[in-house]
Scaffold this active site. Structure first.
Site, PDB file in Angstrom:
ATOM      1  N   ASP A   1       3.335  -8.952   7.599  1.00 58.48           N
ATOM      2  CA  ASP A   1       3.142  -7.938   7.003  1.00 58.48           C
ATOM      3  C   ASP A   1       3.207  -8.182   5.539  1.00 58.48           C
ATOM      4  O   ASP A   1       4.034  -8.632   4.746  1.00 58.48           O
ATOM      5  CB  ASP A   1       4.411  -6.897   7.355  1.00 58.48           C
ATOM      6  CG  ASP A   1       4.367  -5.504   6.382  1.00 58.48           C
ATOM      7  OD1 ASP A   1       3.362  -5.355   5.502  1.00 58.48           O
ATOM      8  OD2 ASP A   1       5.220  -4.613   6.736  1.00 58.48           O
ATOM      9  N   HIS A   2       2.009  -7.774   5.146  1.00 59.05           N
ATOM     10  CA  HIS A   2       1.293  -8.144   3.751  1.00 59.05           C
ATOM     11  C   HIS A   2       1.901  -7.601   2.490  1.00 59.05           C
ATOM     12  O   HIS A   2       2.291  -7.907   1.310  1.00 59.05           O
ATOM     13  CB  HIS A   2      -0.102  -8.285   3.519  1.00 59.05           C
ATOM     14  CG  HIS A   2      -0.640  -9.525   2.601  1.00 59.05           C
ATOM     15  ND1 HIS A   2      -0.249 -10.152   1.698  1.00 59.05           N
ATOM     16  CD2 HIS A   2      -1.906 -10.158   2.717  1.00 59.05           C
ATOM     17  CE1 HIS A   2      -0.599 -10.992   1.060  1.00 59.05           C
ATOM     18  NE2 HIS A   2      -1.945 -10.905   1.827  1.00 59.05           N
ATOM     19  N   ARG A   3       2.638  -6.397   2.975  1.00 61.34           N
ATOM     20  CA  ARG A   3       3.488  -5.703   1.853  1.00 61.34           C
ATOM     21  C   ARG A   3       4.910  -6.279   1.357  1.00 61.34           C
ATOM     22  O   ARG A   3       5.115  -6.316   0.087  1.00 61.34           O
ATOM     23  CB  ARG A   3       3.613  -4.298   2.557  1.00 61.34           C
ATOM     24  CG  ARG A   3       2.407  -3.341   2.858  1.00 61.34           C
ATOM     25  CD  ARG A   3       2.915  -2.048   3.452  1.00 61.34           C
ATOM     26  NE  ARG A   3       3.722  -2.272   4.777  1.00 61.34           N
ATOM     27  CZ  ARG A   3       4.204  -1.645   5.651  1.00 61.34           C
ATOM     28  NH1 ARG A   3       3.914  -0.246   5.188  1.00 61.34           N
ATOM     29  NH2 ARG A   3       4.639  -1.796   6.533  1.00 61.34           N
TER      30      ARG A   3
END
Length: 429
Positions: A401-403
């Site tokens: 998850d790039h967040r």
């Protein structure tokens, strides 16, 4: 103070369920975590545990009653309280109390008799498991009347193409239960017939209606794929030393360990070495963990579940193997408890036993990482001296998850994982 226990949402997106059986009796003392009931939904049978300690003052519903989430099902009395506290507790919870000091159960959902051809049978009962002796059944309603069945029984009947109108239920008031469906011989379930294709027409086909579990999987994974910014990091790992370590462990260990057990231990070690990856998206914050809880994907009939192994960093490989085996066995039997399906910051999905060369997995929110593990196979490699050789190679792919996890963190984590898998002595210390 007396506590009114309500029908829990034992699995994600479940809105109703039925008490399959009570595991506690009125007057029994229970502690937090003691089993109270087996709750049956369209997805599975889940063991529900007490969330408060005390004495079971009253069981408000009968096994088989179909109830909406939030419906009162029991009253647990605190220390020193007696039956005179049951009524006030129910009144305070907004439950209408009758002359017997207990609320009337919510009427079960009705299933009309089938008027069309049955759906295709997509699963059969496991062979070699004789059905338990059944109580004397109550005659099913006649044609034209409503047929009552538990949620899981309805789902199993749909999957197996069984017309429930012709089944005698053994539950309360003739309700059809999961065991009633499982007792129907596979040969008696109507087989789907595909329409004949005329000359030159396209191939024939059949449509299978979605089960509750398949709908939930589709909804959750579609939401994940469309709302969570996935990115992927892949590595090809030489696992000859890992397989040799497994062989040596299994020569003397009382319990055989699997490659997946060793992968889980390596994932835990990598999360400890790179703690920035041991986190989840929490809406308006990022929650970081010190311990390592890992969800393990387990295939079950009609779908999959992801029970969570707690504190993997503290488990020996042998103990980890036992815990994973127990969770997988109870997952396939529908006997997981609610808390065993919750939490975790990371997941592992292993398809190596199917010979898969490489794949990527979809994140299971709010977890920020999932590792896809493929088969270990002999492949040509270039050694440190530049010479061509053959090694056993396993491809692993991290979905992140790039967040929560940036590219550099993902690369650092993957490097730590590869180091542990290629030099597995680090898993033992």
């Amino acid at each position: 103070m007396a506590t009114v226990v309500r029908m829990p949402s034992v699995l994600a997106n479940v809105t109703e369920g039925a008490i399959q059986s009570w595991l506690a009796t009125e007057g029994q003392t229970v502690a937090v975590g003691d089993p109270l009931a087996e709750i049956e939904t369209e997805k599975a049978v889940v063991e529900y545990a007490a969330e408060v300690e005390g004495t079971v003052g009253r069981l408000l519903v009968e096994p088989g009653d179909n109830l909406a989430v939030g419906t009162p099902i029991a009253v647990i009395l605190a220390e020193g309280e007696g039956q005179d506290q049951v009524g006030p507790a129910l009144a305070a919870a907004g439950v209408t109390v009758g002359t017997d000091a207990g609320p009337a159960p919510v009427p079960p959902a009705a299933v009309p008799e089938q008027t069309s051809s049955p759906e295709p049978r997509v699963a059969v009962a496991p062979a070699g498991n004789p059905a338990p002796a059944a109580p004397t059944p109550t005659p099913s309603p006649s044609r034209g009347q409503r047929t009552f069945a538990s949620p899981l029984a309805r789902r199993l009947a749909r999957e197996r193409g069984i017309d429930i109108a012709g089944i005698d239920g053994t539950g309360p008031d003739g309700r059809i239960t999961r065991r009633d469906i499982e007792r129907v011989p596979a040969s008696s379930a109507p087989q789907p017939t595909a329409p004949a294709a005329a000359s030159g027409d396209a191939a024939s086909f059949t449509d299978e209606k979605l089960t509750g579990m398949r709908r939930a999987i589709a909804r959750r994974l579609t939401e994940s794929k469309t709302t969570v910014p996935h990115f992927y990091v892949t590595a090809h790992v030489r696992v000859d030393r890992l397989l040799e370590l497994r062989r040596e462990i299994n020569e003397t260990a009382p319990r055989k360990v699997s490659v997946n057990d060793l992968v889980l231990k390596a994932v835990s070690g990598a999360l400890q070495r790179v703690p920035a990856a041991n986190a989840i998206w929490n809406g308006d914050s990022i929650r970081r963990f010190t311990g390592v809880d890992i969800a393990v994907a387990v295939a079950i009939e009609g779908g999959l579940v992801t029970p969570v192994v707690r504190a993997v960093q503290d488990l020996t490989i042998g103990r980890l193997s036992a815990v994973v085996a127990d969770l997988a066995e109870r997952a396939r039997a529908g006997r997981l408890q609610q808390h065993e399906l919750e939490g975790g910051s990371f997941s592992v999905s292993n398809l190596g036993m199917y010979g898969v060369d490489e794949f990527s997995a979809i994140l299971n929110p709010p977890q920020s990482g999932i590792l896809a593990v493929s088969a270990a196979k002999p492949r040509p490699v270039v050694g440190d001296d530049g010479a061509l050789a053959v090694a056993t190679v396993m491809t692993v792919t991290l979905s992140a998850d790039h967040r929560v996890i940036d590219g550099a963190v993902a690369a650092e984590w993957m490097a730590a994982l590869v180091e542990l898998l290629e030099h597995p002595v680090g898993l033992l210390v």
